[in-house]
Design a protein around this motif. Structure first.
Motif, PDB file in Angstrom:
ATOM      1  N   TYR A 110      -3.824 -14.371  29.704  1.00  9.96           N
ATOM      2  CA  TYR A 110      -2.332 -14.828  30.212  1.00  9.96           C
ATOM      3  C   TYR A 110      -2.353 -16.324  28.887  1.00  9.96           C
ATOM      4  N   LEU A 111      -3.023 -15.657  28.567  1.00 16.32           N
ATOM      5  CA  LEU A 111      -2.977 -17.093  26.977  1.00 16.32           C
ATOM      6  C   LEU A 111      -2.038 -16.663  26.154  1.00 16.32           C
ATOM      7  N   PRO A 112      -1.171 -17.718  26.126  1.00 14.17           N
ATOM      8  CA  PRO A 112       0.313 -16.808  25.142  1.00 14.17           C
ATOM      9  C   PRO A 112      -0.706 -17.374  23.194  1.00 14.17           C
ATOM     10  N   GLY A 113      -0.392 -16.644  22.598  1.00 13.46           N
ATOM     11  CA  GLY A 113      -0.567 -16.415  21.458  1.00 13.46           C
ATOM     12  C   GLY A 113      -1.501 -15.166  20.761  1.00 13.46           C
ATOM     13  N   ARG A 114      -2.272 -15.648  20.413  1.00 20.22           N
ATOM     14  CA  ARG A 114      -3.706 -14.557  19.662  1.00 20.22           C
ATOM     15  C   ARG A 114      -4.781 -15.107  20.503  1.00 20.22           C
ATOM     16  N   ARG A 115      -5.439 -14.744  20.255  1.00 23.15           N
ATOM     17  CA  ARG A 115      -6.996 -13.935  20.446  1.00 23.15           C
ATOM     18  C   ARG A 115      -8.472 -13.784  19.843  1.00 23.15           C
ATOM     19  N   PHE A 116      -8.998 -14.391  19.310  1.00 21.03           N
ATOM     20  CA  PHE A 116     -10.270 -14.330  18.732  1.00 21.03           C
ATOM     21  C   PHE A 116     -11.830 -14.591  19.255  1.00 21.03           C
ATOM     22  N   VAL A 117     -12.403 -13.510  18.893  1.00 22.18           N
ATOM     23  CA  VAL A 117     -14.177 -13.835  18.880  1.00 22.18           C
ATOM     24  C   VAL A 117     -14.499 -14.219  17.390  1.00 22.18           C
ATOM     25  N   PHE A 118     -15.729 -15.627  18.124  1.00 21.92           N
ATOM     26  CA  PHE A 118     -16.779 -15.729  17.224  1.00 21.92           C
ATOM     27  C   PHE A 118     -18.181 -16.275  16.992  1.00 21.92           C
ATOM     28  N   THR A 119     -18.565 -15.178  16.607  1.00 25.70           N
ATOM     29  CA  THR A 119     -20.052 -15.735  16.932  1.00 25.70           C
ATOM     30  C   THR A 119     -20.918 -15.498  15.569  1.00 25.70           C
ATOM     31  N   ASN A 120     -22.279 -16.034  16.197  1.00 28.92           N
ATOM     32  CA  ASN A 120     -22.490 -15.399  14.683  1.00 28.92           C
ATOM     33  C   ASN A 120     -24.295 -14.582  14.575  1.00 28.92           C
ATOM     34  N   GLY A 121     -23.309 -13.445  15.920  1.00 27.13           N
ATOM     35  CA  GLY A 121     -23.777 -12.362  15.998  1.00 27.13           C
ATOM     36  C   GLY A 121     -23.436 -11.453  15.681  1.00 27.13           C
ATOM     37  N   CYS A 122     -23.380 -10.213  16.299  1.00 27.34           N
ATOM     38  CA  CYS A 122     -23.404  -9.033  15.307  1.00 27.34           C
ATOM     39  C   CYS A 122     -22.057  -8.289  15.537  1.00 27.34           C
ATOM     40  N   ARG A 123     -21.267  -7.518  14.954  1.00 26.15           N
ATOM     41  CA  ARG A 123     -19.984  -7.525  16.248  1.00 26.15           C
ATOM     42  C   ARG A 123     -20.041  -5.992  16.554  1.00 26.15           C
ATOM     43  N   ASN A 124     -21.055  -5.496  16.835  1.00 27.21           N
ATOM     44  CA  ASN A 124     -21.624  -4.470  17.627  1.00 27.21           C
ATOM     45  C   ASN A 124     -21.430  -4.545  18.938  1.00 27.21           C
ATOM     46  N   HIS A 125     -22.475  -5.821  18.669  1.00 24.35           N
ATOM     47  CA  HIS A 125     -23.432  -6.444  20.014  1.00 24.35           C
ATOM     48  C   HIS A 125     -22.173  -7.008  20.438  1.00 24.35           C
ATOM     49  N   ALA A 126     -20.804  -7.500  20.215  1.00 23.06           N
ATOM     50  CA  ALA A 126     -19.689  -8.446  20.513  1.00 23.06           C
ATOM     51  C   ALA A 126     -18.840  -7.639  20.997  1.00 23.06           C
ATOM     52  N   ALA A 127     -19.008  -6.312  20.257  1.00 22.71           N
ATOM     53  CA  ALA A 127     -17.479  -5.475  20.717  1.00 22.71           C
ATOM     54  C   ALA A 127     -18.279  -4.227  22.516  1.00 22.71           C
ATOM     55  N   ARG A 128     -19.805  -4.572  21.570  1.00 17.31           N
ATOM     56  CA  ARG A 128     -20.576  -3.955  23.749  1.00 17.31           C
ATOM     57  C   ARG A 128     -20.221  -4.616  24.669  1.00 17.31           C
ATOM     58  N   ILE A 129     -21.082  -5.614  24.176  1.00 14.94           N
ATOM     59  CA  ILE A 129     -20.546  -6.836  25.716  1.00 14.94           C
ATOM     60  C   ILE A 129     -19.149  -7.298  25.769  1.00 14.94           C
ATOM     61  N   LEU A 130     -18.286  -7.045  25.128  1.00 13.50           N
ATOM     62  CA  LEU A 130     -15.983  -6.815  25.768  1.00 13.50           C
ATOM     63  C   LEU A 130     -16.061  -5.707  26.473  1.00 13.50           C
ATOM     64  N   GLU A 131     -16.443  -5.068  25.547  1.00 16.71           N
ATOM     65  CA  GLU A 131     -15.896  -3.969  26.393  1.00 16.71           C
ATOM     66  C   GLU A 131     -16.711  -3.816  28.299  1.00 16.71           C
ATOM     67  N   ARG A 132     -18.431  -3.881  28.219  1.00 19.18           N
ATOM     68  CA  ARG A 132     -18.488  -4.483  29.842  1.00 19.18           C
ATOM     69  C   ARG A 132     -17.970  -5.396  30.910  1.00 19.18           C
ATOM     70  N   LEU A 133     -17.679  -5.957  30.047  1.00 19.73           N
ATOM     71  CA  LEU A 133     -16.972  -7.065  30.713  1.00 19.73           C
ATOM     72  C   LEU A 133     -15.347  -6.400  31.310  1.00 19.73           C
TER      73      LEU A 133
END
Length: 233
Positions: A110-133
């Motif tokens: 619902y948030l207007p505009g663009r959204r990003f993830v900014f992590t000190n971790g790993c892209r592959n790990h982040a992608a897995r987390i986002l898929e699970r959620l």
């Protein structure tokens, strides 16, 4: 599902068109134990890499996190380890504690505009987390430690770099993080800052600089979803 309209007294985010979220212990609750698994794997990697006992390995892990910004940076700079080996090992974890979060999906979507993830971790790990959620499709880009060229949060230059990468204006950007000191550079650049106070031990560890004060935190919440459901946008 539609997010309820926030009352006039709610936090005002009508100026924001870029939304930047940390990943671990921010987009999911710390009590899931996901990051606890990662931390245990960090210690195990130090043990395997340096041939130390558990307690000594844990102390090295914490020291490198405090002195180099991440445990990985310490291992790279002091011992010359391959960062890809480290990232693959520490993020090889069980994500079964996570499940699609329909309320969070609706609130972020619902948030207007663009959204990003900014992590000190790993892209592959982040992608897995986002898929699970169930929220992977809500973000335009994902910035990980590779994007930052080994300069983890709270390195001010990394914040400048990712804002430039997104062609984002800091004054129209909001940043969410469970580690309060990671919001200090965002505040310095002019972003609206939100501390997702997870209560986790990890969020209170790490580098001593920059020092954080209440002035660096515009808003604090223990529940990201509930907060997003009530802000003015």
């Amino acid at each position: 599902m539609q997010v309820a309209t926030a009352p006039a007294a709610a936090p005002d985010f009508r100026h924001v068109d870029v939304w930047i979220f940390d990943l671990d212990n921010t987009l999911y609750r710390a009590e899931t134990g996901i990051f606890a698994q990662i931390e245990a794997r960090m210690t195990a990697f130090v043990q395997r890499c340096l041939g130390l006992g558990f307690e000594e390995s844990r102390q090295v892990q914490k020291t490198y996190y405090r002195e180099h910004g991440t445990t990985m940076n310490g291992l790279v700079q002091v011992h010359g380890i391959n960062p890809e080996d480290y990232l693959a090992f520490v993020h090889d974890i069980d994500l079964s504690a996570l499940a699609p979060d329909m309320a969070l999906t609706a609130a972020i979507g619902y948030l207007p505009g663009r959204r990003f993830v900014f992590t000190n971790g790993c892209r592959n790990h982040a992608a897995r987390i986002l898929e699970r959620l169930g929220i992977a499709g809500l973000f335009e880009d994902l910035w990980d430690i590779r994007t930052l060229e080994g300069r983890p949060k709270p390195d001010l230059d990394s914040y400048r770099a990712v804002l430039a990468r997104a062609s984002a204006v800091a004054a129209r950007s909001a940043m969410f993080d469970d580690i309060a000191r990671n919001l200090v550079p965002a505040y310095a650049l002019g972003c609206t800052t939100v501390w997702v106070n997870s209560g986790s031990v990890w969020s209170r560890q790490g580098p001593e600089q920059p020092r954080v004060s209440p002035t660096h935190i515009h808003y604090e919440t223990a529940d990201l979803c509930a907060f997003l459901q009530t802000i003015r946008i």
